[in-house]
Scaffold this active site. Structure first.
Site, PDB file in Angstrom:
ATOM      1  N   ARG A   1       0.847  -1.193   0.000  1.00 16.89           N
ATOM      2  CA  ARG A   1       0.000   0.000   0.000  1.00 16.89           C
ATOM      3  C   ARG A   1       0.881   1.242   0.000  1.00 16.89           C
ATOM      4  O   ARG A   1       1.728   1.416   0.875  1.00 16.89           O
ATOM      5  CB  ARG A   1      -0.908  -0.007   1.234  1.00 16.89           C
ATOM      6  CG  ARG A   1      -1.844   1.196   1.362  1.00 16.89           C
ATOM      7  CD  ARG A   1      -2.707   1.006   2.603  1.00 16.89           C
ATOM      8  NE  ARG A   1      -3.682   2.066   2.781  1.00 16.89           N
ATOM      9  CZ  ARG A   1      -3.491   3.162   3.541  1.00 16.89           C
ATOM     10  NH1 ARG A   1      -2.328   3.314   4.175  1.00 16.89           N
ATOM     11  NH2 ARG A   1      -4.438   4.066   3.655  1.00 16.89           N
TER      12      ARG A   1
ATOM     13  N   SER B   1     -12.898  -3.912   0.917  1.00 11.80           N
ATOM     14  CA  SER B   1     -13.142  -3.334   2.239  1.00 11.80           C
ATOM     15  C   SER B   1     -14.627  -3.131   2.460  1.00 11.80           C
ATOM     16  O   SER B   1     -15.327  -2.606   1.588  1.00 11.80           O
ATOM     17  CB  SER B   1     -12.420  -1.987   2.371  1.00 11.80           C
ATOM     18  OG  SER B   1     -11.024  -2.148   2.310  1.00 11.80           O
TER      19      SER B   1
ATOM     20  N   LYS C   1      -5.145   5.828   8.443  1.00 10.45           N
ATOM     21  CA  LYS C   1      -6.149   6.197   7.448  1.00 10.45           C
ATOM     22  C   LYS C   1      -7.026   7.294   8.026  1.00 10.45           C
ATOM     23  O   LYS C   1      -7.771   7.073   8.975  1.00 10.45           O
ATOM     24  CB  LYS C   1      -6.984   4.977   7.058  1.00 10.45           C
ATOM     25  CG  LYS C   1      -7.839   5.212   5.825  1.00 10.45           C
ATOM     26  CD  LYS C   1      -8.416   3.907   5.303  1.00 10.45           C
ATOM     27  CE  LYS C   1      -9.169   4.151   4.004  1.00 10.45           C
ATOM     28  NZ  LYS C   1      -9.718   2.912   3.445  1.00 10.45           N
TER      29      LYS C   1
END
Length: 205
Positions: free
Chosen positions: A39, A108, A137
């Site tokens: 990521r 997700s 996040k």
């Protein structure tokens, strides 16, 4: 490739910078990590393709799949084992068509409403959360807590890995909620010894 969601590592470029991405991942896999997700929200596709290829080579023979976060083109071009997308990262059907049937595809899910709309035929697993608020996040949904996590797991037709602020001390509660495993970032990438940090998640088993 067999999918074992027990300990799912999501990389963070800043947290991995001191030790290096590949060394961090290799050490974490020695400690028991069962899935690695690359990521990087800011890297260009070309840079991520290079990172993915280096990680794929480092993971060869380990049985640990390499998943790419969000970037379908990177997953396809790098030969990664799969892709993980969010609710706003494109259509599941398009991703599956581009990846082929053998690749892993995760999505997700934060709410029961999203769960009700799942394209179960094209998905392999779900990322469920956030369980807790997390600095990794900033635009995350309302934290679920373990009670909310259990509701999502109960409604899920697919294997689920919990994510969001989880640490080694949360293993028992996560399992009790019914999730197949934990996805973590800072609990491993942010530690000076990623191998030992990963092993801590299995200490009570």
């Amino acid at each position: 490739m067999r999918l074992d969601l027990s300990l799912y590592l999501v990389t963070d470029p800043g947290l991995c910078a001191g030790r290096g991405l590949v060394d961090t991942v290799v050490a974490a896999v020695r400690g028991g990590v069962t899935v690695v997700q690359l990521r990087d929200k800011h890297a260009a596709d070309g840079e991520m393709i290079d990172q993915a290829r280096r990680l794929k080579a480092a993971l060869a023979g380990s049985g640990v799949p390499l998943i790419i976060n969000d970037r379908l083109a990177v997953a396809v071009e790098s030969g990664a084992d799969g892709l993980h997308i969010g609710q706003d990262d494109g259509e599941v059907a398009a991703a599956r068509a581009a990846l082929g049937e053998r690749a892993l595809l995760g999505l997700s899910v934060q709410t029961l409403e999203q769960m009700a709309r799942l394209d179960t035929e094209r998905l392999d697993y779900l990322g469920l959360g956030p369980v807790f608020a997390t600095p990794s996040k900033h635009d995350h949904a309302q934290p679920l807590g373990f009670t909310g996590l259990a509701r999502l797991v109960a409604a899920s037709p697919l294997p689920g890995v919990a994510i969001g602020g989880l640490k080694a001390e949360h293993v028992a509660a996560t399992r009790e909620a019914g999730a197949q495993g934990l996805a973590v970032i800072s609990a491993i990438c942010g530690r000076p010894d990623p191998e030992a940090a990963a092993r801590a998640f299995f200490a009570g088993r």
